[in-house]
Scaffold this active site. Structure first.
Site, PDB file in Angstrom:
ATOM      1  N   TYR A  96     -27.432 -26.761  -4.174  1.00 31.36           N
ATOM      2  CA  TYR A  96     -26.572 -25.586  -4.329  1.00 31.36           C
ATOM      3  C   TYR A  96     -27.208 -24.746  -5.426  1.00 31.36           C
ATOM      4  O   TYR A  96     -26.984 -24.975  -6.610  1.00 31.36           O
ATOM      5  CB  TYR A  96     -25.138 -26.007  -4.677  1.00 31.36           C
TER       6      TYR A  96
ATOM      7  N   ASP B  20     -27.368 -24.038   0.110  1.00 33.61           N
ATOM      8  CA  ASP B  20     -27.030 -22.658  -0.213  1.00 33.61           C
ATOM      9  C   ASP B  20     -28.031 -22.205  -1.260  1.00 33.61           C
ATOM     10  O   ASP B  20     -27.902 -22.546  -2.430  1.00 33.61           O
ATOM     11  CB  ASP B  20     -25.593 -22.596  -0.739  1.00 33.61           C
TER      12      ASP B  20
ATOM     13  N   HIS C 160     -18.946 -19.514   4.111  1.00 33.57           N
ATOM     14  CA  HIS C 160     -20.257 -19.834   4.690  1.00 33.57           C
ATOM     15  C   HIS C 160     -20.092 -20.527   6.045  1.00 33.57           C
ATOM     16  O   HIS C 160     -19.126 -21.265   6.270  1.00 33.57           O
ATOM     17  CB  HIS C 160     -21.025 -20.798   3.786  1.00 33.57           C
TER      18      HIS C 160
END
Length: 280
Positions: A129, A170, A271
């Site tokens: 992340y 991400d 997302h």
DNA sequence: ATGGCCGCGCGTCGCGGA
């Protein structure tokens, strides 16, 4: 031919999104396209609050690097897909690592493990992340660049040890203007700036491949849409969730796709999941 | 119209997200 499906999804709170995760995994299995490994981001809870049992009932083992309120990442692997010698919870995730080694960080943003699925060579799976950065020039942006810098060295070392490597997550970077709904409006901004894109291109120079671009895709395909301003309905999004693969996996990649379906459900994550299909 | 939405925390607004 045997195929494996590997996914990444920023769930934006696993507590809130657990029903979506379970429904989505179930839906993929029902299509006879079960997800074998998935990396999750933005759990927003500590490991002791992670829903290990519910996820295991759905057929998956998990490892977690958690944090209160912010960040937090996990890897799930489908028990049935595990090789015979790594079928136990203890052996499912080998060389398990939390955070970037040598990079002091309170924030839980990276988790990695080696996974042996049935009938294929082991995979090194890294789930990240990446920092958001907030705004170019801010303290958070400096932290983002430092984190990216540390990631480069880690990846370099990991690639020497693991020929079959996936870096999913991400990234909080839209690598090219085609990954941005309105490039003119976003020019130079956080998520799109040259300073951070540079690191994405460095990873490509290291040999990693943006698997999404190996295949024909519909123009204006994104993985994140702002909750505000009817972002999803206007398709005002960015492609910031990625699956990068090492060269050894390039010829094995059969498909890469973003599944927008869960983004249409009630109370969605902002997302969408990204999925790569790998041939045996 | 530059805002508008979410999730979280000892919370009833501020922060972070992207």
């Amino acid at each position: 031919m045997n195929q494996y499906r590997i996914a990444t999804w920023n769930v934006n709170s696993i507590k809130v999104r657990l029903p979506h995760l379970l429904q989505w995994l179930e839906q993929q299995s029902a299509k006879n396209q079960p997800i074998d490994i998935i990396g999750l981001q933005e759990l927003k809870l500590t490991e002791d609050k992670f829903p290990f049992d519910e996820i295991e009932k759905a057929g998956y083992y998990s490892i977690v690097s958690g944090q209160k309120t912010y960040n937090g990442v996990a890897i799930l692997v489908r028990k049935e897909a595990l090789s015979l010698v790594t079928q136990d919870r203890e052996t499912a995730f080998l060389d398990f690592q939390k955070n970037i080694p040598g990079f002091e960080d309170e924030q839980q943003r990276l988790i990695a493990a080696t996974i042996h699925l049935k009938n294929i060579q082991p995979l090194r799976f890294i789930c990240g992340y990446f920092p958001n950065g907030q705004a170019v020039g801010s303290d958070k942006f400096s932290y983002k660049l430092k984190w990216l810098e540390a990631l480069q060295s880690y990846l370099h070392a990991q690639l020497l040890q693991h020929s079959r490597l996936l870096l999913v997550g991400d990234y909080n970077i839209a690598p090219k203007d085609e990954d941005v709904h309105d490039p003119a409006k976003w020019i130079g901004q956080n998520l799109v700036s040259d300073d951070e894109r540079k690191y994405f291109f460095q990873m490509e120079e290291m040999g990693l491949i943006d698997s999404y671009r190996l295949f024909d895709q519909i123009p204006k395909s994104f993985s994140w849409w702002d909750y505000r301003m009817m972002g999803f309905r206007r398709n005002a999004g960015l492609r910031i969730d990625h699956i990068l693969i090492s060269p050894a996996l390039k010829e094995k990649a059969a498909l890469c796709a973003i599944d927008k379906t869960p983004r249409t459900w009630e109370q969605p994550s902002d997302h969408a999941p990204v999925i790569i299909t790998i041939n045996q």
